[in-house]
Design a protein around this motif. Structure first.
Motif, short mmCIF file in Angstrom:
data_model
loop_
_atom_site.label_atom_id
_atom_site.label_comp_id
_atom_site.label_asym_id
_atom_site.label_seq_id
_atom_site.Cartn_x
_atom_site.Cartn_y
_atom_site.Cartn_z
N ASP A 33 0.84 -1.15 0.00
CA ASP A 33 0.07 -0.09 0.07
C ASP A 33 1.13 1.44 0.19
OD1 ASP A 33 -2.04 -1.70 0.04
OD2 ASP A 33 -2.58 -1.38 2.24
N PRO A 34 0.61 2.32 -0.99
CA PRO A 34 1.21 3.49 -0.75
C PRO A 34 1.02 4.19 0.34
CG PRO A 34 -0.41 3.69 -2.58
CD PRO A 34 -0.20 2.24 -2.05
N VAL A 35 1.84 5.17 0.52
CA VAL A 35 1.65 5.83 2.04
C VAL A 35 1.92 7.32 1.54
CG1 VAL A 35 2.57 6.69 4.12
CG2 VAL A 35 2.55 4.14 3.55
N ILE A 36 0.86 8.31 1.83
CA ILE A 36 1.08 9.53 1.77
C ILE A 36 0.53 10.31 3.11
CG2 ILE A 36 0.03 11.69 0.54
CD1 ILE A 36 -0.50 10.05 -1.76
N GLU A 37 1.29 11.11 3.60
CA GLU A 37 1.16 12.11 4.94
C GLU A 37 -0.22 12.34 4.96
OE1 GLU A 37 2.60 13.29 8.73
OE2 GLU A 37 3.23 11.98 7.36
N ASP A 38 -1.03 12.22 5.94
CA ASP A 38 -2.07 12.90 6.40
C ASP A 38 -3.51 12.17 5.49
OD1 ASP A 38 -1.20 14.34 8.41
OD2 ASP A 38 -0.81 16.05 6.87
N PHE A 39 -3.08 11.03 4.70
CA PHE A 39 -4.11 10.36 3.92
C PHE A 39 -4.18 9.04 4.38
CE2 PHE A 39 -3.41 14.33 1.71
CZ PHE A 39 -4.77 14.80 1.38
N ILE A 40 -5.41 8.48 3.83
CA ILE A 40 -5.46 6.69 4.11
C ILE A 40 -5.81 6.27 2.67
CG2 ILE A 40 -6.91 5.18 5.10
CD1 ILE A 40 -8.02 7.19 6.89
N ILE A 71 -7.27 12.16 6.32
CA ILE A 71 -7.45 11.50 7.46
C ILE A 71 -8.28 12.69 8.38
CG2 ILE A 71 -6.22 11.18 9.83
CD1 ILE A 71 -3.99 9.97 8.37
N GLU A 72 -9.36 12.30 9.20
CA GLU A 72 -10.28 13.25 9.63
C GLU A 72 -9.39 13.67 10.91
OE1 GLU A 72 -14.11 12.84 12.35
OE2 GLU A 72 -14.21 12.05 10.48
N LYS A 73 -9.56 15.16 11.13
CA LYS A 73 -8.80 15.62 12.20
C LYS A 73 -9.95 15.86 13.31
CE LYS A 73 -4.84 17.70 9.65
NZ LYS A 73 -4.20 18.96 9.25
N TRP A 74 -9.33 15.81 14.58
CA TRP A 74 -10.21 15.91 15.78
C TRP A 74 -10.42 17.50 16.03
CZ3 TRP A 74 -9.19 15.91 21.44
CH2 TRP A 74 -10.30 15.79 22.09
N ASP A 75 -11.57 17.74 16.35
CA ASP A 75 -11.84 19.27 16.70
C ASP A 75 -11.69 19.74 18.08
OD1 ASP A 75 -14.01 18.27 17.92
OD2 ASP A 75 -15.70 19.00 16.56
N GLY A 76 -11.25 18.75 18.86
CA GLY A 76 -11.17 18.94 20.28
C GLY A 76 -12.52 18.75 21.15
N VAL A 77 -13.59 18.59 20.63
CA VAL A 77 -14.97 18.60 21.33
C VAL A 77 -15.54 17.38 21.09
CG1 VAL A 77 -16.74 19.77 21.78
CG2 VAL A 77 -14.85 21.03 21.25
N THR A 78 -15.77 16.98 19.75
CA THR A 78 -17.00 16.00 19.12
C THR A 78 -16.36 14.42 19.89
OG1 THR A 78 -17.23 17.31 17.44
CG2 THR A 78 -18.06 15.03 17.59
N LEU A 79 -17.51 13.81 20.52
CA LEU A 79 -17.28 12.67 21.00
C LEU A 79 -18.16 11.49 20.24
CD1 LEU A 79 -17.21 13.24 24.82
CD2 LEU A 79 -15.33 13.26 23.10
N TYR A 121 -9.58 -1.66 19.12
CA TYR A 121 -8.85 -2.23 17.76
C TYR A 121 -8.84 -0.97 16.92
CZ TYR A 121 -8.10 -5.13 13.65
OH TYR A 121 -7.46 -5.91 12.70
N ILE A 122 -7.61 -0.63 16.57
CA ILE A 122 -7.39 0.67 15.97
C ILE A 122 -7.15 0.31 14.37
CG2 ILE A 122 -5.86 2.78 15.54
CD1 ILE A 122 -5.65 2.84 18.66
N THR A 123 -8.00 0.92 13.58
CA THR A 123 -7.97 0.62 12.08
C THR A 123 -7.11 1.56 11.15
OG1 THR A 123 -10.18 1.76 11.71
CG2 THR A 123 -10.37 -0.39 12.37
N THR A 124 -6.97 2.85 11.72
CA THR A 124 -6.25 3.51 10.85
C THR A 124 -5.36 4.73 11.77
OG1 THR A 124 -7.00 5.28 9.02
CG2 THR A 124 -8.26 5.18 11.19
N ASP A 125 -4.73 5.69 11.06
CA ASP A 125 -4.08 6.63 11.74
C ASP A 125 -4.98 7.39 12.24
OD1 ASP A 125 -1.62 5.32 10.99
OD2 ASP A 125 -1.09 6.79 9.74
N ILE A 126 -4.70 8.13 13.38
CA ILE A 126 -5.74 9.04 13.92
C ILE A 126 -5.03 10.30 14.27
CG2 ILE A 126 -7.23 9.54 16.06
CD1 ILE A 126 -7.82 6.59 15.87
N ASP A 127 -5.44 11.52 13.59
CA ASP A 127 -5.04 12.87 13.91
C ASP A 127 -5.64 13.41 14.95
OD1 ASP A 127 -3.65 15.26 13.57
OD2 ASP A 127 -3.89 15.27 11.42
N THR A 152 -0.83 5.03 13.90
CA THR A 152 -0.22 6.28 14.51
C THR A 152 -1.26 6.93 15.02
OG1 THR A 152 1.79 6.21 12.93
CG2 THR A 152 1.46 8.11 14.66
N ILE A 153 -1.13 7.23 16.28
CA ILE A 153 -1.88 8.56 17.00
C ILE A 153 -1.07 9.60 16.80
CG2 ILE A 153 -3.26 9.44 19.02
CD1 ILE A 153 -4.22 6.47 18.04
#
Length: 276
Positions: A33-40, A71-79, A121-127, A152-153
């Motif tokens: 699988d190819p890797v690009i920063e900040d993308f899945i 990669i979906e970035k967290w807004d610091g609030v939403t759960l 069970y973590i399925t992807t990188d998380i930002d 990666t977290i």
């Protein structure tokens, strides 16, 4: 020629660049699988924008294109409450499946008020997008298992709050049956306040009686500012007791500019009485 012996060329493209070329018969064997920063990476697609799998039969030379999602970035609030894996044949049956930052934050928020034994069970990188992070196990221990699958977290922001004794991606753990494996963390840990009883680590503040921590890696930069103080400080884990550490590493930077570490600090583990 016999059709079964026919050889086709498959060209794999990433953006506008040739990633690899393969010669194959009717059956495809994909490259890594190819890797690009900040993308899945989500798969290989043909010119008609149809996703191709290894079960598809090839009948001519073809070009396939890599597709990605940001990669979906967290807004610091939403759960968001994560779903559980439902597969009785899987060793991960019943585990929370963590697909995005809001789901991870939901589990962390749960540990503010209760002991959490859920498995992740973590399925992807998380930002986490450098938003202030409330650790898993901040008031009560996080006593579940984590399978990170090599993900990666990213961009964790650790800045101790008043009255909190354990700080890291995970604050504290205390379960002899727990295994935390195949997980990476990156970000910043900045200490500017005085708390001589705090345990801090990029991955875990205090690992107490965990079965094992395997193949986990921290690249969390540590800054201990003038006037800041902690008890135990580690790039990976602050304090380890009765826990086996296997194949783990720290590769961030540590800057101690006038602050104080009362009891122990090091790049990997601040203080330990365990097998590393």
């Amino acid at each position: 020629a016999n059709k079964k012996n026919k050889v086709y060329e498959t060209q794999y493209m990433v953006n506008e660049d040739v990633y690899e070329k393969h010669l194959n018969n009717e059956m495809l064997i994909f490259p890594a699988d190819p890797v690009i920063e900040d993308f899945i990476f989500i798969g290989w697609y043909n010119a008609e924008d149809t996703k191709i799998t290894t079960s598809d039969i090839m009948s001519s030379d073809t070009t396939l294109y890599a597709h990605f999602e940001a990669i979906e970035k967290w807004d610091g609030v939403t759960l968001t409450e994560p779903s559980r894996i439902e597969d009785i044949t899987s060793p991960y049956d019943g585990w929370y499946q963590i697909n995005k930052a809001t789901e991870l934050a939901w589990v962390a928020a749960k540990t503010k008020t209760a002991l959490v034994t859920d498995n992740l069970y973590i399925t992807t990188d998380i930002d986490l997008d450098n938003k202030p992070w409330t650790p898993l196990g901040v008031s009560s221990s996080f006593n579940g298992n984590i399978e990170g699958n090599g993900h990666t977290i990213k961009n964790i922001n650790l800045a101790p709050a008043a009255g909190v004794k354990y700080y890291g991606f995970i604050g504290q753990t205390n379960n002899t049956a727990s295994v935390i494996a195949n997980l990476n963390v990156t970000g910043l840990m900045r200490i500017s306040t005085s708390n001589s009883s705090i345990n801090m680590g990029g991955l875990i503040g205090k690992a107490n009686g965990v079965d094992s921590i395997i193949n986990c890696h921290s690249k969390v930069d540590v800054v201990l500012e003038d006037g800041g103080s902690v008890a135990y400080l580690g790039g990976l884990i602050g304090l380890v007791k009765n826990t086996q550490i296997v194949g783990c590493s720290y590769s961030g930077t540590m800057t101690l500019s006038g602050g104080q570490v009362a009891k122990g600090w090091a790049g990997l583990i601040g203080t330990f009485n365990s097998t590393v």
